[in-house]
Design an enzyme around this catalytic site. Structure first.
Site, PDB file in Angstrom:
ATOM      1  N   LYS A 158     -29.153 -69.096  35.070  1.00 21.18           N
ATOM      2  CA  LYS A 158     -28.518 -69.546  35.900  1.00 21.18           C
ATOM      3  C   LYS A 158     -27.067 -68.716  36.849  1.00 21.18           C
ATOM      4  O   LYS A 158     -27.654 -68.538  38.228  1.00 21.18           O
ATOM      5  CB  LYS A 158     -27.920 -70.858  36.115  1.00 21.18           C
ATOM      6  CG  LYS A 158     -28.317 -71.459  35.215  1.00 21.18           C
ATOM      7  CD  LYS A 158     -28.932 -72.507  35.824  1.00 21.18           C
ATOM      8  CE  LYS A 158     -29.326 -74.165  35.339  1.00 21.18           C
ATOM      9  NZ  LYS A 158     -29.944 -74.810  36.360  1.00 21.18           N
ATOM     10  N   THR A 195     -24.258 -74.207  36.480  1.00 15.88           N
ATOM     11  CA  THR A 195     -23.595 -74.588  35.516  1.00 15.88           C
ATOM     12  C   THR A 195     -21.917 -74.386  35.660  1.00 15.88           C
ATOM     13  O   THR A 195     -22.599 -72.986  36.048  1.00 15.88           O
ATOM     14  CB  THR A 195     -24.526 -75.108  34.053  1.00 15.88           C
ATOM     15  OG1 THR A 195     -23.324 -74.550  32.915  1.00 15.88           O
ATOM     16  CG2 THR A 195     -25.482 -73.221  34.150  1.00 15.88           C
ATOM     17  N   ARG A 229     -23.345 -71.509  17.150  1.00 15.15           N
ATOM     18  CA  ARG A 229     -22.899 -70.897  18.560  1.00 15.15           C
ATOM     19  C   ARG A 229     -21.779 -69.784  18.056  1.00 15.15           C
ATOM     20  O   ARG A 229     -20.344 -69.802  17.329  1.00 15.15           O
ATOM     21  CB  ARG A 229     -23.048 -71.752  19.857  1.00 15.15           C
ATOM     22  CG  ARG A 229     -23.878 -72.699  19.930  1.00 15.15           C
ATOM     23  CD  ARG A 229     -22.754 -73.904  21.158  1.00 15.15           C
ATOM     24  NE  ARG A 229     -24.184 -74.284  21.034  1.00 15.15           N
ATOM     25  CZ  ARG A 229     -24.591 -75.570  22.316  1.00 15.15           C
ATOM     26  NH1 ARG A 229     -23.673 -75.240  23.499  1.00 15.15           N
ATOM     27  NH2 ARG A 229     -25.367 -76.132  22.310  1.00 15.15           N
ATOM     28  N   SER A 279     -25.514 -67.654  26.437  1.00 20.52           N
ATOM     29  CA  SER A 279     -26.327 -68.108  26.279  1.00 20.52           C
ATOM     30  C   SER A 279     -27.799 -67.579  27.168  1.00 20.52           C
ATOM     31  O   SER A 279     -27.164 -67.611  28.703  1.00 20.52           O
ATOM     32  CB  SER A 279     -26.916 -69.364  25.998  1.00 20.52           C
ATOM     33  OG  SER A 279     -27.307 -70.389  27.145  1.00 20.52           O
ATOM     34  N   TYR A 287     -30.156 -68.699  28.987  1.00 23.80           N
ATOM     35  CA  TYR A 287     -29.949 -69.892  29.416  1.00 23.80           C
ATOM     36  C   TYR A 287     -29.327 -69.282  30.932  1.00 23.80           C
ATOM     37  O   TYR A 287     -29.155 -69.825  32.066  1.00 23.80           O
ATOM     38  CB  TYR A 287     -29.924 -71.355  28.769  1.00 23.80           C
ATOM     39  CG  TYR A 287     -29.474 -72.777  29.803  1.00 23.80           C
ATOM     40  CD1 TYR A 287     -31.018 -72.986  30.748  1.00 23.80           C
ATOM     41  CD2 TYR A 287     -27.730 -72.952  29.652  1.00 23.80           C
ATOM     42  CE1 TYR A 287     -29.740 -74.194  32.109  1.00 23.80           C
ATOM     43  CE2 TYR A 287     -27.759 -73.773  30.728  1.00 23.80           C
ATOM     44  CZ  TYR A 287     -28.508 -73.863  31.365  1.00 23.80           C
ATOM     45  OH  TYR A 287     -28.397 -74.895  32.554  1.00 23.80           O
ATOM     46  N   HIS A 288     -28.220 -69.608  29.796  1.00 26.11           N
ATOM     47  CA  HIS A 288     -26.993 -69.774  30.959  1.00 26.11           C
ATOM     48  C   HIS A 288     -26.488 -68.844  31.844  1.00 26.11           C
ATOM     49  O   HIS A 288     -26.451 -68.579  32.977  1.00 26.11           O
ATOM     50  CB  HIS A 288     -25.733 -69.917  30.317  1.00 26.11           C
ATOM     51  CG  HIS A 288     -25.262 -70.439  29.818  1.00 26.11           C
ATOM     52  ND1 HIS A 288     -25.182 -71.329  28.738  1.00 26.11           N
ATOM     53  CD2 HIS A 288     -24.705 -72.339  30.027  1.00 26.11           C
ATOM     54  CE1 HIS A 288     -25.366 -72.918  28.388  1.00 26.11           C
ATOM     55  NE2 HIS A 288     -25.262 -73.415  28.939  1.00 26.11           N
TER      56      HIS A 288
HETATM   57  P1  NAD Z   1     -34.030 -81.979  32.383  1.00 30.61           P
HETATM   58  O1  NAD Z   1     -34.527 -81.011  31.949  1.00 30.61           O
HETATM   59  O2  NAD Z   1     -33.946 -83.923  32.041  1.00 30.61           O
HETATM   60  O3  NAD Z   1     -34.844 -81.716  33.977  1.00 30.61           O
HETATM   61  C1  NAD Z   1     -35.632 -80.855  34.532  1.00 30.61           C
HETATM   62  C2  NAD Z   1     -37.125 -80.987  34.695  1.00 30.61           C
HETATM   63  O4  NAD Z   1     -37.388 -79.799  35.263  1.00 30.61           O
HETATM   64  C3  NAD Z   1     -37.693 -81.628  34.334  1.00 30.61           C
HETATM   65  O5  NAD Z   1     -38.065 -83.344  33.933  1.00 30.61           O
HETATM   66  C4  NAD Z   1     -39.048 -80.491  33.563  1.00 30.61           C
HETATM   67  O6  NAD Z   1     -40.221 -80.548  33.601  1.00 30.61           O
HETATM   68  C5  NAD Z   1     -38.241 -79.920  35.784  1.00 30.61           C
HETATM   69  N1  NAD Z   1     -39.118 -78.717  35.499  1.00 30.61           N
HETATM   70  C6  NAD Z   1     -39.132 -77.666  34.811  1.00 30.61           C
HETATM   71  N2  NAD Z   1     -39.022 -76.194  34.822  1.00 30.61           N
HETATM   72  C7  NAD Z   1     -40.277 -76.666  36.013  1.00 30.61           C
HETATM   73  C8  NAD Z   1     -40.587 -75.897  36.577  1.00 30.61           C
HETATM   74  N3  NAD Z   1     -40.953 -74.549  36.442  1.00 30.61           N
HETATM   75  N4  NAD Z   1     -41.795 -76.401  37.790  1.00 30.61           N
HETATM   76  C9  NAD Z   1     -41.048 -77.581  38.104  1.00 30.61           C
HETATM   77  N5  NAD Z   1     -40.597 -78.395  37.487  1.00 30.61           N
HETATM   78  C10 NAD Z   1     -40.278 -77.848  35.952  1.00 30.61           C
HETATM   79  O7  NAD Z   1     -32.389 -81.013  32.552  1.00 30.61           O
HETATM   80  P2  NAD Z   1     -31.116 -82.137  33.323  1.00 30.61           P
HETATM   81  O8  NAD Z   1     -30.501 -82.492  32.264  1.00 30.61           O
HETATM   82  O9  NAD Z   1     -31.573 -83.098  33.747  1.00 30.61           O
HETATM   83  O10 NAD Z   1     -30.135 -81.093  33.992  1.00 30.61           O
HETATM   84  C11 NAD Z   1     -31.384 -81.083  35.608  1.00 30.61           C
HETATM   85  C12 NAD Z   1     -30.301 -79.858  36.030  1.00 30.61           C
HETATM   86  O11 NAD Z   1     -29.229 -79.705  36.226  1.00 30.61           O
HETATM   87  C13 NAD Z   1     -30.602 -78.056  34.770  1.00 30.61           C
HETATM   88  O12 NAD Z   1     -30.990 -76.742  36.565  1.00 30.61           O
HETATM   89  C14 NAD Z   1     -29.693 -78.063  34.642  1.00 30.61           C
HETATM   90  O13 NAD Z   1     -29.734 -76.054  34.197  1.00 30.61           O
HETATM   91  C15 NAD Z   1     -28.431 -78.939  35.458  1.00 30.61           C
HETATM   92  N6  NAD Z   1     -27.501 -79.070  34.301  1.00 30.61           N
HETATM   93  C16 NAD Z   1     -27.112 -79.891  33.298  1.00 30.61           C
HETATM   94  C17 NAD Z   1     -26.468 -80.305  32.839  1.00 30.61           C
HETATM   95  C18 NAD Z   1     -27.004 -81.542  31.292  1.00 30.61           C
HETATM   96  O14 NAD Z   1     -25.390 -81.713  31.547  1.00 30.61           O
HETATM   97  N7  NAD Z   1     -27.949 -82.522  31.927  1.00 30.61           N
HETATM   98  C19 NAD Z   1     -25.412 -79.495  32.882  1.00 30.61           C
HETATM   99  C20 NAD Z   1     -25.327 -78.639  33.732  1.00 30.61           C
HETATM  100  C21 NAD Z   1     -26.201 -78.224  34.996  1.00 30.61           C
END
Ligand code: NAD
Length: 388
Positions: free
Chosen positions: A185, A144, A323, A179, A181-182
């Site tokens: 990553k 991210t 935040r 955070s 979370y960040h």
């Molecule tokens: P999301 O939460 O909708 O999807 C993540 C999926 O991973 C979920 O379906 C969850 O059930 C699954 N998951 C989590 N832990 C797991 C595990 N241990 N084993 C198996 N499955 C697991 O999130 P998203 O918005 O689709 O984001 C996807 C990725 O992109 C993430 O890694 C997130 O950090 C990154 N990201 C998203 C955004 C955004 O704006 N949505 C921005 C930057 C980065």
């Protein structure tokens, strides 16, 4: 190519799996459905109804004639992870499967520990499985832009040439995330770089900006193919939340003065970036980093764009920022890598926002207003929102 999409049930994982399948790749998805569990825990739901995985893959077969194999399991379980990769034998693994909400990771100790354990251990298990099954597999990992924070210098694509006391080296760009979370990553990025340097794996770390939008050319082909649309204060991303507030006639809630600037991109560009990274793999031993964003806006600017585009009056309300983040800051990000591979960005246009207003209008009866108010406070280790 054979492509395994980890986190294939999520907001981005599902449309990415459809896009890759539509482009002719042989795709499988894996998920432990933890994201659906967080909805139950928080008492919220996606604005747009989503179908169970079996219904989704059956619908895709009906619509496209193509098959997506699905694995159900937890990446934290190392045996499951290695056996799945041995079974599917992918050329590329796209790794979305992490807990991805910064506020969720800041609720209290339990949620911070869960987030880092889930994300860091799951990613480590993927790295070990690749090394064991086939080190040729290309890992495309979702990082991210929040890993970098808001440093007072230009943000490069992952690496920085540093001259210190007359000597120069190429170092990982220093990170200042906002955070737990960040931070997870950042830990992942270091572990992946180590695996590339020591074991000779190949990886692309995609430092993605905030994604907006809900529809892709594949998901609109059948309502059963829809992806999630989150608007609550924990999982909702800012532009999506503002769209819903405008449609409901509620003020757009800007945290602080709204000067916080973030990299953003359209969901249609996310899925295309993943295709480009997958089809143009990193070299063996290479830790390649792309900043996956197309434009930067401040939160205040986004609120004004939504207010000006909406056909009706919209107020903007400035709330105390829950935040801890800089209100005004320098933000200049290099993001040329994916454009050089052929990305043609969809910039934030009225057409996209208007289509989002349509989605919000259609499902506004499902909105839980209370869920949009921020409840997690960065300054306190235990926010009032507790799950125990
Ligand atoms: P999301 O939460 O909708 O999807 C993540 C999926 O991973 C979920 O379906 C969850 O059930 C699954 N998951 C989590 N832990 C797991 C595990 N241990 N084993 C198996 N499955 C697991 O999130 P998203 O918005 O689709 O984001 C996807 C990725 O992109 C993430 O890694 C997130 O950090 C990154 N990201 C998203 C955004 C955004 O704006 N949505 C921005 C930057 C980065």
């Amino acid at each position: 190519m054979r492509i395994l999409v980890l986190g294939g049930d999520g907001y981005l994982g599902w449309p990415t799996a459809l896009h890759l399948s539509d482009c002719g790749h042989d795709v499988a998805v894996a998920d432990n459905y933890a994201r659906r569990g967080y909805d139950h825990e928080m008492g919220v739901q996606s604005l747009v109804p989503i179908e169970p995985m079996q219904v989704r893959v059956n619908a895709w077969r009906e619509v496209s004639g193509k098959t997506i194999k699905s694995y159900c399991g937890d990446l934290v379980d190392g045996e499951f992870t290695v056996e799945m990769i041995r079974d599917f034998r992918p050329d590329t693994i796209v790794h979305f499967a992490e807990q991805r909400a910064a506020p969720y990771s800041m609720i209290d100790r339990k949620h911070a520990v869960y987030t880092q354990h889930n994300n860091v251990v799951g990613n480590l298990n993927v790295l070990f499985a690749i090394q064991e099954v086939d080190p040729e597999i290309h890992l495309v990992k979702l990082g991210t832009m929040g890993e970098y924070g808001t440093p007072n210098i230009d943000i490069e694509e992952g690496w920085l040439e540093v001259t210190h006391n007359g000597r120069t080296d190429r170092m990982l760009y220093p990170k200042k995330p906002g955070s737990f979370y960040h931070l997870s990553k950042v830990h992942d990025s270091h572990n992946i770089e180590f695996a590339c340097r020591i074991w000779g794996l190949r990886a692309t770390d995609l430092n993605q900006g905030v994604v907006y939008g809900q529809e892709t050319p594949q998901t609109v082909q059948d309502p059963r193919l829809a992806t999630r649309f989150d608007y609550d204060a924990i999982f909702g991303t800012v532009l999506n939340r503002f769209v819903i507030q405008a449609v409901l006639g509620h003020p757009l809630t800007v945290y602080g003065s709204g000067g916080q600037t973030r990299g953003m991109l359209d969901i249609r560009d996310t899925v295309e970036c993943i295709r480009l990274a997958s089809e143009n793999p990193a070299d063996r031993g290479e830790f390649r980093v792309f900043n996956q964003m197309t434009e930067s806006y401040s939160v205040g600017e986004i609120a004004k764009i939504i207010a000006n585009t909406f056909d009706g009056s919209v107020e903007i309300e400035y709330l105390d920022n829950p935040r801890v983040e800089q209100a005004e800051h320098y933000y200049n990000v290099k993001h040329t890598g994916l454009v050089e591979l052929g990305l043609q960005p969809h910039l934030l246009s009225n057409t996209l926002i208007e289509s989002l207003f349509g989605v919000a209008e259609q499902y506004k009866h499902r909105v839980d207003l209370a869920a949009m108010r921020p409840t997690v406070n960065w300054r306190s280790a235990a926010s009032p929102l507790r799950s125990e």
